[in-house]
Scaffold this motif. Structure first.
Motif, mmCIF file in Angstrom:
data_model
loop_
_atom_site.group_PDB
_atom_site.id
_atom_site.type_symbol
_atom_site.label_atom_id
_atom_site.label_comp_id
_atom_site.label_asym_id
_atom_site.label_seq_id
_atom_site.Cartn_x
_atom_site.Cartn_y
_atom_site.Cartn_z
ATOM 1 N N LEU A 253 0.818 -1.208 0.000
ATOM 2 C CA LEU A 253 0.000 0.000 0.000
ATOM 3 C C LEU A 253 0.855 1.264 0.000
ATOM 4 O O LEU A 253 0.539 2.242 -0.694
ATOM 5 C CB LEU A 253 -0.923 -0.005 1.229
ATOM 6 N N GLU A 254 1.960 1.242 0.718
ATOM 7 C CA GLU A 254 2.808 2.434 0.793
ATOM 8 C C GLU A 254 3.487 2.747 -0.537
ATOM 9 O O GLU A 254 3.968 3.870 -0.746
ATOM 10 C CB GLU A 254 3.855 2.288 1.903
ATOM 11 N N ASP A 255 3.538 1.764 -1.437
ATOM 12 C CA ASP A 255 4.161 1.982 -2.748
ATOM 13 C C ASP A 255 3.155 2.383 -3.821
ATOM 14 O O ASP A 255 3.535 2.648 -4.965
ATOM 15 C CB ASP A 255 4.899 0.720 -3.199
ATOM 16 N N PHE A 256 1.881 2.425 -3.458
ATOM 17 C CA PHE A 256 0.846 2.767 -4.434
ATOM 18 C C PHE A 256 0.843 4.269 -4.698
ATOM 19 O O PHE A 256 0.985 5.080 -3.779
ATOM 20 C CB PHE A 256 -0.526 2.322 -3.925
ATOM 21 N N ASP A 257 0.680 4.657 -5.969
ATOM 22 C CA ASP A 257 0.683 6.069 -6.366
ATOM 23 C C ASP A 257 -0.734 6.623 -6.256
ATOM 24 O O ASP A 257 -1.523 6.563 -7.196
ATOM 25 C CB ASP A 257 1.206 6.201 -7.795
ATOM 26 N N MET A 258 -1.050 7.201 -5.104
ATOM 27 C CA MET A 258 -2.401 7.709 -4.852
ATOM 28 C C MET A 258 -2.718 8.912 -5.725
ATOM 29 O O MET A 258 -3.854 9.067 -6.219
ATOM 30 C CB MET A 258 -2.547 8.071 -3.365
ATOM 31 N N ASP A 259 -1.748 9.771 -5.945
ATOM 32 C CA ASP A 259 -1.996 10.945 -6.789
ATOM 33 C C ASP A 259 -2.373 10.526 -8.209
ATOM 34 O O ASP A 259 -3.224 11.157 -8.850
ATOM 35 C CB ASP A 259 -0.762 11.849 -6.824
ATOM 36 N N MET A 260 -1.752 9.462 -8.700
ATOM 37 C CA MET A 260 -2.083 8.984 -10.041
ATOM 38 C C MET A 260 -3.517 8.473 -10.098
ATOM 39 O O MET A 260 -4.240 8.692 -11.084
ATOM 40 C CB MET A 260 -1.106 7.893 -10.470
ATOM 41 N N LEU A 261 -3.965 7.792 -9.043
ATOM 42 C CA LEU A 261 -5.351 7.329 -9.000
ATOM 43 C C LEU A 261 -6.318 8.513 -9.012
ATOM 44 O O LEU A 261 -7.331 8.497 -9.714
ATOM 45 C CB LEU A 261 -5.587 6.470 -7.754
ATOM 46 N N LEU A 262 -6.000 9.562 -8.256
ATOM 47 C CA LEU A 262 -6.861 10.748 -8.232
ATOM 48 C C LEU A 262 -6.946 11.385 -9.615
ATOM 49 O O LEU A 262 -8.027 11.794 -10.071
ATOM 50 C CB LEU A 262 -6.335 11.758 -7.214
ATOM 51 N N GLN A 263 -5.823 11.454 -10.289
ATOM 52 C CA GLN A 263 -5.831 12.000 -11.646
ATOM 53 C C GLN A 263 -6.618 11.102 -12.597
ATOM 54 O O GLN A 263 -7.345 11.583 -13.469
ATOM 55 C CB GLN A 263 -4.395 12.162 -12.146
ATOM 56 N N GLY A 264 -6.475 9.791 -12.412
ATOM 57 C CA GLY A 264 -7.224 8.862 -13.246
ATOM 58 C C GLY A 264 -8.718 9.002 -13.056
ATOM 59 O O GLY A 264 -9.494 8.955 -14.019
ATOM 60 N N CYS A 265 -9.147 9.196 -11.815
ATOM 61 C CA CYS A 265 -10.568 9.355 -11.532
ATOM 62 C C CYS A 265 -11.147 10.600 -12.203
ATOM 63 O O CYS A 265 -12.341 10.638 -12.533
ATOM 64 C CB CYS A 265 -10.806 9.427 -10.020
ATOM 65 N N ARG A 266 -10.318 11.612 -12.393
ATOM 66 C CA ARG A 266 -10.784 12.840 -13.034
ATOM 67 C C ARG A 266 -10.502 12.858 -14.536
ATOM 68 O O ARG A 266 -10.750 13.850 -15.210
ATOM 69 C CB ARG A 266 -10.119 14.056 -12.381
ATOM 70 N N GLY A 267 -9.986 11.727 -15.076
ATOM 71 C CA GLY A 267 -9.759 11.648 -16.510
ATOM 72 C C GLY A 267 -8.585 12.475 -17.001
ATOM 73 O O GLY A 267 -8.584 12.930 -18.152
ATOM 74 N N LEU A 268 -7.572 12.661 -16.157
ATOM 75 C CA LEU A 268 -6.434 13.505 -16.502
ATOM 76 C C LEU A 268 -5.205 12.728 -16.970
ATOM 77 O O LEU A 268 -4.175 13.330 -17.257
ATOM 78 C CB LEU A 268 -6.053 14.359 -15.288
ATOM 79 N N LEU A 269 -5.313 11.392 -17.025
ATOM 80 C CA LEU A 269 -4.144 10.580 -17.386
ATOM 81 C C LEU A 269 -4.119 10.270 -18.873
ATOM 82 O O LEU A 269 -5.171 10.021 -19.488
ATOM 83 C CB LEU A 269 -4.152 9.264 -16.605
#
Length: 455
Positions: free
Chosen positions: A59-75
């Protein structure tokens, strides 16, 4: 003498190779087990080789910011592919955790009232840079970044009602999610985020309907998800729900079949350098057959074995607790069972014109080069196991033709043709089976000649 020495060294080298499957076989042995006391003990292979480490993302290695961007369609597609890979490697409880945290980050008003103030305070300090990015995106699109989520999902992790239980093989399972509108009209679409050509041999996953619309607040739609698992696997597949004007919502299908030594694709046994290694379970069974002089056993491979004993041995193999067997017919039938459980039978990779064009021994031997490389190695191993039996036909009543006849339904399963969607469907089944029998007979006879000349 030099040839025999080289062969011995080669066998020792092969036995030292690690085995790729997730559940390697070792052997435990109680001293008071009289039924298998005469079987030569096999070294515990799990002690001799390191087991494959499970590919789990902490869990500590997971990229949370990337998930947030993915949820908003920014990736972009490349970064989203990386995100999907991370979600597919998290533990089940961690998947639920990160998806919930992403939702709370973007839509804090959906958080229970007693925790919302604390959540907002924490989020302000931890995601201030990302919040500015979302605010800028929101200003362009005219949509609300934070507040109540425009839609609700009944589930974010689908387990098909199994919980922690193992999923069945070759049985259709059903689950569902309910999508509800909280704010108005919304168009949605669900996308499978994996290569269907790659996953098609492992499972069939269908979504109905894959897209639709929510026409007003409190309007809802039920999405049916069906899953048919074809082979032994640990499946953690990410699906993406896209809501027009809102963003992406990820949810994950997580099921695992029971640990087993049977039913894997041959690609499971490839080494990092691309070479194929005979599965450890087959090597152990062959060693025990040899200790029982299987080549002298009457009607070996052609008569059924004791079903209860076979189930017991298979269970021991699956639990890494194999104790051996004094019955060569049981071991022989388990080897047939292993080949029968392959998701793609050995001979299905042959082009039909090539297979049906074989007329003699030389053409049959040349046909081996047209097999898939993994299937070829497995076929050569099997033929080398059968040849000593045919060499002792007088003692065991099993000729090369007889062995080919009993084994062809295992390595060319006609009932699997439609599932494999291969080119053989347009040909007469009886003609194909006769040709396969003739080809396997030639292969066995060719191997017999090689083994006989080396003695």
């Amino acid at each position: 003498m030099e040839v025999a020495s080289s062969l011995s060294s080669l066998e020792e080298l092969i036995e030292s190779f690690p085995d790729p499957p997730d559940h390697p076989i070792g052997r435990t042995r109680d001293e008071d087990v009289s039924a298998s006391a005469h079987v030569a003990p096999i070294r515990n292979l799990t002690e001799a080789t390191e087991e494959e480490e499970e590919d789990v993302l902490m869990l500590e290695d997971f990229d949370m910011d990337m998930l947030l961007q993915g949820c908003r369609g920014l990736l972009n597609p490349g970064k989203e592919f990386f995100l999907i890979g991370q979600l597919s490697r998290l533990r089940k409880e961690d998947v639920k955790s990160v998806l919930a945290k992403a939702h709370e980050t973007i839509y804090p008003e959906d958080v229970p009232t007693k925790t919302v103030i604390e959540k907002k305070r924490n989020l302000k300090s931890s995601t201030s840079g990302f919040s500015k990015l979302l605010a800028k995106r929101s200003k362009r699109s005219g949509s609300s970044v934070q507040g109540q989520c425009p839609i609700s999902l009944s589930e974010r992790v689908l387990t098909f009602g199994l919980g922690e239980a193992y999923c069945p093989l070759r049985e259709e399972m059903a689950d569902k999610i309910v999508i509800s509108s909280n704010t108005g009209r919304h168009q949605f679409k669900i996308t499978q985020m994996v290569d269907e050509l790659e996953m098609g041999s492992v499972r069939d996953l269908s979504i109905s309907p894959p897209q639709g619309s929510l026409k007003k607040p409190k309007d809802s739609t039920e999405i049916a998800i069906s899953l048919f698992v074809k082979q032994t696997t640990k499946l953690q597949e990410v699906l993406r729900l896209t809501v027009e004007g809102v963003g992406h919502f990820y949810f994950v299908v997580i099921v695992e079949s029971e640990p087993t030594q049977f039913g894997y694709s041959l690609s499971k046994y490839k080494m990092p350098d691309g070479s194929f290694v005979i599965p450890r379970v087959l090597r152990i069974l062959k060693r025990d057959l040899e200790s029982l002089d299987y080549h002298l056993e009457t009607n070996i491979f052609s008569v059924p074995s004791d079903d209860m004993e076979k189930l017991k041995i298979c269970d021991q193999l699956n639990r890494n607790a194999y104790r051996g067997s004094a019955d060569p017919h049981v071991l022989a039938n388990i080897i047939k069972h292993w080949f029968r459980e392959l998701p793609r039978p050995l001979l299905h990779s042959l082009p039909p014109p090539k297979l049906l064009g074989v007329r003699n021994s030389d053409e049959a031997v040349e046909l081996l080069s047209h097999l898939d490389p993994n299937a070829r190695k497995a076929t050569e191993w099997l033929v080398s196991l059968l040849a000593p039996i045919a060499l002792h036909e007088k003692e065991n009543s099993m000729s090369a033709r007889g062995l080919a006849t009993v084994f062809v339904p295992t390595i060319f399963a006609t009932e699997a043709l439609e599932e494999c969607a291969c080119d053989f469907l347009q040909y007469d089944t009886r003609e194909i089976m006769d040709h396969c029998t003739m080809i396997l007979q030639h292969w066995i006879e060719y191997e017999m000649a090689l083994q006989d000349s080396s003695q």
